[in-house]
Design a protein around this motif. Structure first.
Motif, PDB file in Angstrom:
ATOM      1  N   ILE A 102     -53.188  65.228  52.224  1.00  0.00           N
ATOM      2  CA  ILE A 102     -52.458  63.975  52.330  1.00  0.00           C
ATOM      3  C   ILE A 102     -51.012  64.298  52.694  1.00  0.00           C
ATOM      4  O   ILE A 102     -50.376  65.121  52.040  1.00  0.00           O
ATOM      5  CB  ILE A 102     -52.497  63.174  51.019  1.00  0.00           C
ATOM      6  N   HIS A 103     -50.526  63.673  53.763  1.00  0.00           N
ATOM      7  CA  HIS A 103     -49.140  63.801  54.171  1.00  0.00           C
ATOM      8  C   HIS A 103     -48.535  62.400  54.218  1.00  0.00           C
ATOM      9  O   HIS A 103     -49.220  61.432  54.540  1.00  0.00           O
ATOM     10  CB  HIS A 103     -49.015  64.451  55.557  1.00  0.00           C
ATOM     11  N   ALA A 104     -47.272  62.292  53.904  1.00  0.00           N
ATOM     12  CA  ALA A 104     -46.594  60.999  53.953  1.00  0.00           C
ATOM     13  C   ALA A 104     -46.044  60.761  55.352  1.00  0.00           C
ATOM     14  O   ALA A 104     -45.472  61.666  55.958  1.00  0.00           O
ATOM     15  CB  ALA A 104     -45.463  60.962  52.931  1.00  0.00           C
ATOM     16  N   TYR A 105     -46.229  59.549  55.857  1.00  0.00           N
ATOM     17  CA  TYR A 105     -45.662  59.151  57.139  1.00  0.00           C
ATOM     18  C   TYR A 105     -44.668  58.022  56.871  1.00  0.00           C
ATOM     19  O   TYR A 105     -45.040  56.986  56.337  1.00  0.00           O
ATOM     20  CB  TYR A 105     -46.742  58.685  58.129  1.00  0.00           C
ATOM     21  N   THR A 152     -39.269  47.109  54.183  1.00  0.00           N
ATOM     22  CA  THR A 152     -39.029  48.053  53.106  1.00  0.00           C
ATOM     23  C   THR A 152     -39.488  47.442  51.803  1.00  0.00           C
ATOM     24  O   THR A 152     -39.212  46.285  51.525  1.00  0.00           O
ATOM     25  CB  THR A 152     -37.520  48.393  53.015  1.00  0.00           C
ATOM     26  N   GLY A 153     -40.198  48.244  51.002  1.00  0.00           N
ATOM     27  CA  GLY A 153     -40.667  47.743  49.716  1.00  0.00           C
ATOM     28  C   GLY A 153     -41.054  48.881  48.801  1.00  0.00           C
ATOM     29  O   GLY A 153     -41.077  50.045  49.204  1.00  0.00           O
ATOM     30  N   ASN A 154     -41.371  48.547  47.579  1.00  0.00           N
ATOM     31  CA  ASN A 154     -41.690  49.580  46.606  1.00  0.00           C
ATOM     32  C   ASN A 154     -43.186  49.698  46.346  1.00  0.00           C
ATOM     33  O   ASN A 154     -43.599  50.146  45.285  1.00  0.00           O
ATOM     34  CB  ASN A 154     -40.933  49.337  45.301  1.00  0.00           C
ATOM     35  N   SER A 155     -44.004  49.330  47.324  1.00  0.00           N
ATOM     36  CA  SER A 155     -45.446  49.441  47.133  1.00  0.00           C
ATOM     37  C   SER A 155     -45.936  50.883  47.266  1.00  0.00           C
ATOM     38  O   SER A 155     -47.049  51.190  46.859  1.00  0.00           O
ATOM     39  CB  SER A 155     -46.197  48.548  48.123  1.00  0.00           C
ATOM     40  N   THR A 156     -45.107  51.766  47.804  1.00  0.00           N
ATOM     41  CA  THR A 156     -45.473  53.171  47.963  1.00  0.00           C
ATOM     42  C   THR A 156     -44.296  54.057  47.591  1.00  0.00           C
ATOM     43  O   THR A 156     -43.162  53.787  47.991  1.00  0.00           O
ATOM     44  CB  THR A 156     -45.883  53.461  49.418  1.00  0.00           C
ATOM     45  N   PHE A 169     -36.478  56.418  42.235  1.00  0.00           N
ATOM     46  CA  PHE A 169     -35.326  55.856  42.927  1.00  0.00           C
ATOM     47  C   PHE A 169     -35.666  55.575  44.380  1.00  0.00           C
ATOM     48  O   PHE A 169     -36.667  56.071  44.911  1.00  0.00           O
ATOM     49  CB  PHE A 169     -34.117  56.806  42.851  1.00  0.00           C
ATOM     50  N   GLN A 170     -34.797  54.785  45.018  1.00  0.00           N
ATOM     51  CA  GLN A 170     -34.876  54.520  46.454  1.00  0.00           C
ATOM     52  C   GLN A 170     -33.731  55.294  47.091  1.00  0.00           C
ATOM     53  O   GLN A 170     -32.562  55.089  46.750  1.00  0.00           O
ATOM     54  CB  GLN A 170     -34.729  53.024  46.731  1.00  0.00           C
ATOM     55  N   ASP A 171     -34.048  56.209  47.997  1.00  0.00           N
ATOM     56  CA  ASP A 171     -32.997  57.047  48.591  1.00  0.00           C
ATOM     57  C   ASP A 171     -32.125  56.243  49.562  1.00  0.00           C
ATOM     58  O   ASP A 171     -32.354  55.051  49.795  1.00  0.00           O
ATOM     59  CB  ASP A 171     -33.575  58.318  49.233  1.00  0.00           C
ATOM     60  N   GLN A 172     -31.148  56.896  50.114  1.00  0.00           N
ATOM     61  CA  GLN A 172     -30.178  56.233  50.995  1.00  0.00           C
ATOM     62  C   GLN A 172     -30.805  55.683  52.265  1.00  0.00           C
ATOM     63  O   GLN A 172     -30.197  54.860  52.954  1.00  0.00           O
ATOM     64  CB  GLN A 172     -29.039  57.196  51.332  1.00  0.00           C
ATOM     65  N   PHE A 173     -32.033  56.094  52.583  1.00  0.00           N
ATOM     66  CA  PHE A 173     -32.712  55.616  53.786  1.00  0.00           C
ATOM     67  C   PHE A 173     -33.773  54.560  53.475  1.00  0.00           C
ATOM     68  O   PHE A 173     -34.501  54.130  54.357  1.00  0.00           O
ATOM     69  CB  PHE A 173     -33.329  56.794  54.540  1.00  0.00           C
ATOM     70  N   GLY A 174     -33.891  54.171  52.198  1.00  0.00           N
ATOM     71  CA  GLY A 174     -34.829  53.127  51.817  1.00  0.00           C
ATOM     72  C   GLY A 174     -36.194  53.633  51.385  1.00  0.00           C
ATOM     73  O   GLY A 174     -37.086  52.825  51.114  1.00  0.00           O
TER      74      GLY A 174
END
Length: 148
Positions: free
Chosen positions: A4-7, A83-87, A129-134
């Motif tokens: 599994i890799h994040a995209y 942008t959201g916090n679902s992932t 946390f949410q980083d500076q790029f969202g």
């Protein structure tokens, strides 16, 4: 077994984000393709103007088994960044020192600290946390809190 890799998708700042992630994870970029690099194809319409200079694909390896990849969203292709916090990307570290170092670097200029790096009932160290790029991240060091 599949890996599994994040995209990750960005709103025009993918190149900047991946330069930041290269520093955080002390790694090199595996290569970057811009939309401008695509050869012209007479059977397809020309690239939308908002694709110029944007990243079509880039990637870094965090370790031998894990990569993060990304691109810029181009609205001219009919896409829109949401942008959201679902992932979240969850980084499970081997040591407390690794958790502390990654948290310090990755949370620099964070848009949102949901939970600072601290001990919980389920981990010696945990943060979200949410980083500076969202992008949403979790840092986890289980340590002596292993589940039975």
């Amino acid at each position: 077994m599949a890996k599994i890799h994040a995209y990750l998708n960005f709103d025009g700042n993918c190149k900047e984000a991946f330069q930041f992630y290269e520093q955080v994870f002390n790694t090199s970029n595996l290569g970057t393709y811009l939309y401008d690099d695509m050869p012209a194809d007479p059977s397809h319409p020309p690239l939308p103007a908002d694709a110029n200079g944007k990243v079509m694909h880039t990637a870094i390896k965090i370790n031998e088994d894990t990569m993060i990849m990304g691109s810029d969203i181009v609205e001219g292709f009919g896409h829109r960044l949401t942008t959201g916090n679902s992932t979240y990307i969850m980084l499970d570290t081997a040591t407390a020192e690794e958790a502390q170092a990654i948290h310090q670097l990755l949370s620099a200029d964070a848009k949102l600290i949901e939970m600072n790096l601290e001990e919980t009932f389920f981990a010696e160290l945990y943060s979200s946390f949410q980083d500076q790029f969202g992008i949403y991240w979790m840092i986890h060091f289980e340590g002596n809190k292993k589940m039975d």
